[in-house]
Design a protein around this motif. Structure first.
Motif, PDB file in Angstrom:
ATOM      1  N   PRO A  95       0.836  -1.193   0.000  1.00  0.00           N
ATOM      2  CA  PRO A  95       0.000   0.000   0.000  1.00  0.00           C
ATOM      3  C   PRO A  95       0.878   1.254   0.000  1.00  0.00           C
ATOM      4  O   PRO A  95       1.998   1.224   0.496  1.00  0.00           O
ATOM      5  CB  PRO A  95      -0.789  -0.131   1.304  1.00  0.00           C
ATOM      6  N   ARG A 118      -5.231  -9.336   1.700  1.00  0.00           N
ATOM      7  CA  ARG A 118      -6.018  -8.100   1.560  1.00  0.00           C
ATOM      8  C   ARG A 118      -5.596  -7.065   2.596  1.00  0.00           C
ATOM      9  O   ARG A 118      -5.524  -5.863   2.299  1.00  0.00           O
ATOM     10  CB  ARG A 118      -7.514  -8.414   1.710  1.00  0.00           C
ATOM     11  N   GLY A 135      -1.620  -6.232   1.621  1.00  0.00           N
ATOM     12  CA  GLY A 135      -1.364  -5.795   0.261  1.00  0.00           C
ATOM     13  C   GLY A 135      -0.234  -6.536  -0.416  1.00  0.00           C
ATOM     14  O   GLY A 135       0.137  -6.222  -1.546  1.00  0.00           O
TER      15      GLY A 135
END
Length: 284
Positions: free
Chosen positions: A51, A186, A189
């Motif tokens: 991220p 999830r 990332g």
């Protein structure tokens, strides 16, 4: 050949647990070899980018030793000599428990692996390295962890020469990794062991294989031994036929061994001839 040794009421493994001595210089990978590896360019797949916030933090924060805070490396040369390396000659070859080579009290049955080995004992420093890497987004540690694992394989396990044990770690047909769960991917990332495995394969020049999925399993860290085994049962899928191939599985920590055993079982169910496992750390 089986490397499982049944436990006994009087075990040298229990006595060794209180021993504070670290492996000698001859039993640890060369520091020069490790730091030479760190000079090589890291490998990073485009599908594994973190991220934005984690990426910026990783790029802008200076690299300091995680033990003494000296600038330059995550583990400086002085602190490297104090890492709790596990001696391959003293560890259990079934479950990689330190000092379990003669009579291991950490495993009570043969695992689904030809060989199992771990690089370091799970000390507070080693635990922090793993946590900062996979849960705090310090992706530069992927290279450090991969270099430590590669040095261990190429310098310590290679001492066995032409033995079956050395061959399992040095000459597999493919290197794979224990995949993150879908929820962990999830959340983070990226898949932390995918990054380690890619760098490990770059260092060792072994073939990389991304062939396992684990879509359903829950996070293992807060589960009991029994719950870990139940959580992983049938949870890993293999994406291709593995008939006649030998594999080396990479994982971050072996606690109960549930993850690597489940992946080994899944590989064997798809035809794998031989499966060995190497972890960065061993809890015991």
């Amino acid at each position: 050949m089986s490397f499982y040794f049944p436990s006994s009421s009087s075990s040298c493994a229990d006595a060794s647990r209180s021993c504070s001595a670290l492996p000698t210089c001859a039993e640890r990978p060369s520091a020069a070899h490790f730091f030479d590896m760190l000079k090589q360019s890291p490998v990073c797949g485009s599908a594994s980018l973190p991220p934005p916030a984690s990426f910026l933090r990783s790029e802008l924060s200076p690299i300091v030793c995680m033990s003494c805070h000296k600038r330059g490396h995550f583990i400086c040369e002085n602190c490297y000599t104090r890492l709790p390396f596990i001696s391959p000659s003293l560890a259990c070859r079934n479950c990689a428990s330190p000092y379990g080579w003669l009579s291991c009290t950490a495993c009570d049955e043969p695992w689904e692996l030809t060989q199992t080995s771990s690089v370091l004992e799970l000390s507070p420093l080693v635990r922090r390295m793993i946590t900062d890497f996979k849960d705090r987004g310090e992706l530069r540690l992927a290279v450090v962890i991969a270099a430590l694992m590669s040095s261990y394989v190429m310098q310590l396990l290679d001492k066995d020469g032409a033995s079956a044990r050395a061959h399992a770690f040095l000459h597999p047909d493919c290197v794979c990794f224990v995949p993150a769960t879908a929820s962990a991917y999830r959340r983070r990332g990226f898949d932390h062991m995918e990054l380690v495995a890619k760098n490990f394969c770059a260092y060792t020049r072994l073939p990389f294989a991304d062939i396992a999925l684990r879509p359903q399993a829950a996070d293992q860290r807060k589960l009991s031994r029994t719950a870990r085994l139940a959580n992983l049962s049938g949870s890993i899928s293999i994406l291709r036929d593995c008939s006649g191939l030998s594999f080396l599985i990479l994982d971050d920590v072996i606690t109960t061994g549930a993850s690597i055993r489940e992946l080994a079982s899944a590989l064997r169910a798809r035809g794998a001839r031989e499966v060995a496992a190497l972890s960065f750390a061993r809890a015991w």
